[in-house]
Enzyme design. Structure first.
Site, PDB file in Angstrom:
ATOM      1  CG  PHE A 126      -1.905   1.019   1.365  1.00 26.58           C
ATOM      2  CD1 PHE A 126      -2.979   0.956   0.619  1.00 26.58           C
ATOM      3  CD2 PHE A 126      -1.793   2.189   2.132  1.00 26.58           C
ATOM      4  CE1 PHE A 126      -4.346   2.176   0.519  1.00 26.58           C
ATOM      5  CE2 PHE A 126      -2.839   3.161   2.131  1.00 26.58           C
ATOM      6  CZ  PHE A 126      -3.869   2.880   1.346  1.00 26.58           C
ATOM      7  CG  ASP A 203      -0.170  -1.510   7.317  1.00 30.53           C
ATOM      8  OD1 ASP A 203      -1.530  -1.986   7.761  1.00 30.53           O
ATOM      9  OD2 ASP A 203       0.104  -0.433   6.709  1.00 30.53           O
ATOM     10  CE1 TYR A 228      -9.479   3.216   6.214  1.00 27.12           C
ATOM     11  CE2 TYR A 228      -8.679   4.427   8.110  1.00 27.12           C
ATOM     12  CZ  TYR A 228      -8.532   4.117   6.849  1.00 27.12           C
ATOM     13  OH  TYR A 228      -7.325   4.226   6.125  1.00 27.12           O
ATOM     14  CE  LYS A 229      -8.155   0.311   4.510  1.00 27.57           C
ATOM     15  NZ  LYS A 229      -6.730   0.252   4.270  1.00 27.57           N
ATOM     16  NE  ARG A 378      -9.422  -2.896  -3.200  1.00 26.97           N
ATOM     17  CZ  ARG A 378      -9.187  -2.331  -1.913  1.00 26.97           C
ATOM     18  NH1 ARG A 378      -7.853  -2.452  -1.143  1.00 26.97           N
ATOM     19  NH2 ARG A 378      -9.610  -1.090  -1.520  1.00 26.97           N
TER      20      ARG A 378
HETATM   21  C1  LIG Z   1      -5.742   1.366   4.490  1.00 27.02           C
HETATM   22  C2  LIG Z   1      -4.325   1.289   4.717  1.00 27.02           C
HETATM   23  C3  LIG Z   1      -3.659   2.129   5.386  1.00 27.02           C
HETATM   24  C4  LIG Z   1      -4.534   3.490   5.908  1.00 27.02           C
HETATM   25  O1  LIG Z   1      -3.656   4.346   6.368  1.00 27.02           O
HETATM   26  P1  LIG Z   1      -4.343   5.735   6.841  1.00 27.02           P
HETATM   27  O2  LIG Z   1      -3.083   6.434   7.456  1.00 27.02           O
HETATM   28  O3  LIG Z   1      -5.111   5.204   7.955  1.00 27.02           O
HETATM   29  O4  LIG Z   1      -4.913   6.456   6.175  1.00 27.02           O
HETATM   30  C5  LIG Z   1      -2.417   1.995   5.703  1.00 27.02           C
HETATM   31  N1  LIG Z   1      -1.802   0.651   5.364  1.00 27.02           N
HETATM   32  C6  LIG Z   1      -2.485  -0.161   4.499  1.00 27.02           C
HETATM   33  C7  LIG Z   1      -1.694  -1.396   4.100  1.00 27.02           C
HETATM   34  C8  LIG Z   1      -3.683  -0.030   4.130  1.00 27.02           C
HETATM   35  O5  LIG Z   1      -4.372  -0.731   3.616  1.00 27.02           O
END
Ligand SMILES: *Cc1c(COP(=O)(O)O)cnc(C)c1O
Length: 410
Positions: A126, A203, A228-229, A378
């Site tokens: 990501f 992560d 939030y996911k 996705r």
């Molecule tokens: C969604 C996601 C994030 C989100 O980071 P934010 O700082 O909360 O915006 C980070 N890492 C991964 C791998 C993600 O999928």
């Protein structure tokens, strides 16, 4: 065993689903599209609105006095998330955004391994993970080794081991890849890191709440993830962070804020952090956000990760089978791991018209999925509120739209 992709079989599976009644706990407009994007933003539980209204009432009534209770929420809710990710009490806290936590934990790890000057990451990770590592490497004059892997299959332990030597301070990778949904062999990577004395930062944004995770048991050093996911905490919900108990006193994060300070309210002259998980906090707790996170994970905690993971696997297997049957003849191919055991909570379906298909499906109110570059649709059948029949129907809509669009890139 072949998966029955008929609508009748899906209806029967829903009737027999021990988690079927969980859907009613979520605020769902049943006339709306089939929502397969809960891996980007989970649905709100019905209880969230009431929990937030109660918090505002507390705030109205107690004003500053409310902090007497609110101050503990980062750890209290952290422990609740800990149940879902295999962390012991006192190893998880809620703080900041995932991006900020990645920075705090990665710098802490690099400082702890100050004699080493290499950071290992995943070229397919990501973006925020890669950017944070890039920034840290630039600031420290460190080498960033971004490993190339198969975009569908994800990083293997062997690929990571091949990049490890005694110069590596930190390995920072995702437990589930945001595009392909490939699941990392977390325990295997943790063992390899330990062997060369490097720290592992995981992560878990696409992992927590979707697949079984045992941070303690796997030997992960540091972790973070968003709320939030799959954790349904709402847009911009504060993220969580994990620091293995024995590392807490030894690591020092770079944002020296008063919420990590010993005897916070004596307002002392210099920074002297506590030795527990609060050491990784920075500033005031996001109490409104924490309240929503707590409501978001309540249904998950009630049914437990084992049941969630089992249903999630069944839904993803059904999605893969339906896609194979209905979308492959239209030029689509699975861009997720070939081994079902290495698939997380979502699947990536590659097609030349992916971008247009996702837009059209949403514009017609049929299916909400998302597009990821270069050519991926996705779809995430989130276990707690998705039905088997939703999966079958959604793939039918995707097939109709792909047939209409044709397979020539626009
Ligand atoms: C969604 C996601 C994030 C989100 O980071 P934010 O700082 O909360 O915006 C980070 N890492 C991964 C791998 C993600 O999928």
């Amino acid at each position: 065993m072949a998966v029955d992709t008929s609508r009748e079989a899906a209806r029967a599976a829903d009737a027999a689903d021990p988690l079927a009644d969980q859907r009613a706990l979520f605020a769902i407009d049943e006339s709306g599209p089939i929502y397969l994007d809960g891996n980007s933003l989970g649905r709100p539980p019905r209880a969230t609105a009431g929990a937030l209204a109660d918090l505002v009432a507390e705030w109205t009534r107690d004003l500053i006095g409310g902090w007497g209770r609110w101050i503990d929420l980062p750890r209290v809710v952290g422990d609740e998330i800990g149940e879902l990710v295999g962390a012991a009490p006192g190893e998880v806290a809620i703080s900041d955004a995932t991006t900020v936590n990645l920075y705090k934990l990665a710098v802490a790890a690099c400082d702890a391994n100050a004699g080493r000057s290499v950071i290992v990451g995943d070229a397919e990770d990501f973006p925020t993970v890669r950017y944070v590592l890039e920034g840290i490497a630039a600031a420290r004059g460190a080498e960033l080794r971004l490993l190339k892997s198969d975009p569908a299959e994800g990083l293997s332990v062997e690929e990571i081991v091949a990049a490890l030597d005694d110069e590596v301070a930190l390995v920072c990778v995702s437990g589930v890849n945001y595009r392909s949904g490939a699941v990392l062999d977390v325990a295997g990577v943790a063992a390899a890191c330990r062997q060369v004395g490097t720290l592992l930062l995981l992560d878990c944004s696409h992992m927590a709440g979707a697949v079984p995770l045992d941070l303690d048991g796997a030997g992960v050093d540091l972790a973070t993830g968003c709320s939030y996911k799959y954790l349904n905490g709402g847009p911009g919900a504060p993220a969580w962070l994990y620091v293995r108990a024995e590392l807490q006193a030894r690591l020092r994060q770079p944002v020296w804020g008063w919420w990590g300070q010993r005897d916070q309210f004596t307002m002392g002259p210099g920074y002297d952090p506590v030795e527990d998980i609060d050491r990784f906090l920075t500033g005031s707790a996001a109490v409104l956000g924490l309240t929503a996170v707590r409501a978001g994970i309540a249904p998950l905690r009630a049914v437990g990760m084992t049941a969630l993971a089992e249903k999630g696997r069944a839904l993803v297997a059904l999605l893969a089978a339906c896609s194979e049957e209905r979308l492959s003849p239209l030029g689509a191919r699975l861009a997720s791991p070939s081994d079902p055991l290495r698939r997380g909570g979502h699947l990536a379906i590659a097609h030349p018209r992916a971008r247009d298909a996702v837009s059209l499906l949403a514009a017609r109110g049929l299916v909400v999925g998302d597009f990821r570059t270069p050519d991926v649709i996705r779809l995430a059948p989130v276990a707690i509120y998705t039905r088997h029949v939703d999966v079958v129907d959604a793939v039918g809509h995707v097939a109709d739209v792909l047939a209409e669009l044709g397979s020539t890139r626009s």
